[in-house]
Write an enzyme that holds these catalytic residues in place. Structure first.
Site, mmCIF file in Angstrom:
data_model
loop_
_atom_site.group_PDB
_atom_site.id
_atom_site.type_symbol
_atom_site.label_atom_id
_atom_site.label_comp_id
_atom_site.label_asym_id
_atom_site.label_seq_id
_atom_site.Cartn_x
_atom_site.Cartn_y
_atom_site.Cartn_z
ATOM 1 C CG HIS A 81 -2.770 39.485 19.359
ATOM 2 N ND1 HIS A 81 -2.555 39.575 17.999
ATOM 3 C CD2 HIS A 81 -1.737 38.741 19.828
ATOM 4 C CE1 HIS A 81 -1.453 38.924 17.680
ATOM 5 N NE2 HIS A 81 -0.924 38.410 18.774
ATOM 6 C CG HIS A 111 0.206 41.848 14.672
ATOM 7 N ND1 HIS A 111 0.430 41.363 13.416
ATOM 8 C CD2 HIS A 111 0.550 40.859 15.525
ATOM 9 C CE1 HIS A 111 0.896 40.135 13.507
ATOM 10 N NE2 HIS A 111 0.973 39.799 14.774
ATOM 11 C CG ASP A 161 1.223 40.787 19.529
ATOM 12 O OD1 ASP A 161 1.195 39.731 20.184
ATOM 13 O OD2 ASP A 161 1.869 40.914 18.470
ATOM 14 C CG HIS A 190 9.756 37.461 24.985
ATOM 15 N ND1 HIS A 190 9.548 36.158 24.589
ATOM 16 C CD2 HIS A 190 9.190 38.232 24.025
ATOM 17 C CE1 HIS A 190 8.913 36.137 23.430
ATOM 18 N NE2 HIS A 190 8.666 37.384 23.063
HETATM 19 O O1 DOR Z 1 6.220 40.187 18.577
HETATM 20 C C1 DOR Z 1 5.700 39.063 18.528
HETATM 21 N N1 DOR Z 1 5.745 38.220 19.589
HETATM 22 N N2 DOR Z 1 5.094 38.667 17.402
HETATM 23 C C2 DOR Z 1 4.643 37.400 17.245
HETATM 24 O O2 DOR Z 1 4.112 37.105 16.214
HETATM 25 C C3 DOR Z 1 4.844 36.382 18.306
HETATM 26 C C4 DOR Z 1 4.952 37.028 19.609
HETATM 27 C C5 DOR Z 1 5.411 36.096 20.699
HETATM 28 O O3 DOR Z 1 4.815 35.011 20.856
HETATM 29 O O4 DOR Z 1 6.327 36.444 21.441
HETATM 30 ZN ZN ZN Z 2 1.068 37.845 18.956
HETATM 31 ZN ZN ZN Z 3 1.823 37.993 15.415
#
Ligand code: DOR
Ligand code: ZN
Ligand code: ZN
Length: 446
Positions: free
Chosen positions: A61, A237, A310, A314
């Site tokens: 992920h 998650h 995950d 950003h």
């Molecule tokens: O925290 C997250 N960021 N959850 C998500 O489902 C999308 C992901 C993102 O693409 O930044």
């Molecule tokens: Zn994600």
């Molecule tokens: Zn997600």
């Protein structure tokens, strides 16, 4: 037969058990796991000084971004972060710009990635409601499909159960699994609107905007859709005890379902979110002690199949400001393995469990043939770790473009020293030592 490379003076976790052995590599494959006198001769031998070798961890992920989102991360920086964090394969999420929702887009991404990646990469695709396109996405090499019930990525309405079952049936015909972000979008939108319009804007309000029952209901709904369509379902998650219980029940009934947890949901609670502020906002958000305890129990018993980061990088400016405007997600590629090794050192979990959740099960769940074990015939994806070495999390040193972490300042014992991908050392001492393009694009269906 002469090998290309022998790794000697090692403890090897094969995926099943711990043995004292060396590893012989030829043409990017493991050809022997044996005591040195029984290894073939090799052109090069590395004395590993008693380190532990584990099968190359697979992060199922990861948001590598790239293309129009390259300011957040690109294929090169993301896979450098993976290599230095001790992952040899990552699976990339399809919510990119443009979205990975057609065979053309998938092929474009694969071609771009081939030139840039330093670890192996596989791709998720978003399933359109079009049988031919879904079939073609699989035949072009999508490892899995992904549906987000919370923030819809598809052109079709994910609130409709009929659509969901239809899409799952199309995916089921390809033999690939479908992974789901399971939070009911309608419930989250309703809660968020209510809180926003009453002027609430704290980080804990963000948690309230993602009610636990929104995850529970979504998990039940996708399990039902899996039963109706026959698709192999992977729940991304899982963050709550309730949702995990629903997965457990489905497993007991023989539904083909697997699930993953992230390190941030294992190691942090909403109390930490209060201290860390908006930077630690994720979807789903951090939860309670009861939830965290359930996730650990699930991991130890094997109910939780996979630990995945995950990794959701950003830009700095997207991680500041109002809780309602901030982009959810934290980078995780460089902290996940050290956090799990540290948990082994602290006696929270056995090494066998960590190897199962980071190596063996990811390969099985996503059909990655030749991956997840150190055995003759398997790909030479191996990570050497020093279980006795401390490392302090310093996000300014990350290879990811996202230089922040909810684990900043944590001292972790257990350190990935060398990352070997297809028989080639790609990272050493958290530095990249390979050229872009040394990783491969992997396809599913194995
Ligand atoms: O925290 C997250 N960021 N959850 C998500 O489902 C999308 C992901 C993102 O693409 O930044
Ligand atoms: Zn994600
Ligand atoms: Zn997600």
């Amino acid at each position: 037969m002469k090998a290309d490379l022998n790794l000697v003076n090692l403890k090897v976790h094969t995926g099943e058990r711990l043995v004292e052995a060396g590893i012989s590599v030829q043409d990017g494959k493991i050809i022997s796991v044996a005591k040195p006198p029984n290894l073939p001769e090799a052109d090069e031998t590395i004395d590993c000084g008693g380190l532990l070798a584990i099968p190359g961890p697979i992060d199922v992920h990861v948001h590598l971004r790239d293309m129009e989102l390259s300011y957040k991360e690109d294929f090169y920086t993301g896979t450098c972060a993976a290599a230095c964090g001790g992952f040899t394969t990552v699976l990339d999420m399809p919510n990119t710009k443009p979205l990975t929702d057609s065979p053309e887009r998938l092929v474009e991404k694969m071609e771009r990635a081939r030139r840039m990646v330093i670890v192996n990469v596989g791709f998720y695709a978003i399933p359109p409601l079009d049988e031919k396109a879904v079939r073609e996405l699989a035949s072009k090499g999508a490892v899995a499909f992904k549906v987000n019930l919370c923030r819809q990525w598809t052109e079709w309405d994910t609130d409709s159960q009929e659509n969901l079952v239809e899409a799952f049936r199309m995916v089921s015909d390809t033999g690939r699994p479908v992974a789901v972000h399971a939070e009911e979008g309608a419930m989250v939108r309703e809660a968020e609107d209510r809180l926003r319009s009453s002027g609430r804007s704290g980080v804990l309000d963000y948690v309230d905007a993602h009610p636990e029952r929104a995850e529970f209901r979504a998990v039940r709904r996708v399990i039902q859709a899996s039963i109706n369509s026959g698709v192999r379902l992977h729940v991304c998650h899982v963050s709550t005890a309730w949702a995990l219980e629903a997965v457990s029940k489905a497993k007991r009934f023989g539904v083909p379902v697997s699930c993953e947890v992230t390190p941030h949901h294992l190691f942090l609670t909403s109390r930490d979110l209060e201290k860390l502020g908006v930077k630690a906002v994720t979807d789903p958000p951090l939860r309670t002690d009861v939830d965290v305890e359930a996730l650990w129990r699930g991991l130890r018993t094997g109910l939780v199949d996979v630990v995945a980061s995950d990794h959701a990088p950003h830009a700095e400016w997207e991680k500041t400001g109002s809780v309602w405007e901030v982009s959810p997600g934290v980078p995780g590629l460089e902290t996940t393995l050290p956090l799990m090794l540290d948990a082994v050192n602290r006696g929270l979990v056995d090494l066998d469990v960590v190897v199962r959740a980071l190596c063996v099960r990811p390969a099985e769940v996503f059909g990655l043939r030749g991956k997840g074990r150190i055995q003759p015939g398997f790909d030479a994806d191996v990570v050497l770790v020093d279980m006795d070495r401390w490392w302090k999390v310093d996000p300014t040193e990350f290879h990811s473009k996202a230089k922040y972490s909810p684990f900043e300042g944590w001292r972790l014992m257990g350190f990935p020293v060398k990352t070997i991908v297809n028989g080639v050392v790609v990272a050493e001492e958290r530095e990249v030592v390979a050229e872009p393009g040394s990783g491969r694009v992997v396809v599913g269906g194995g």
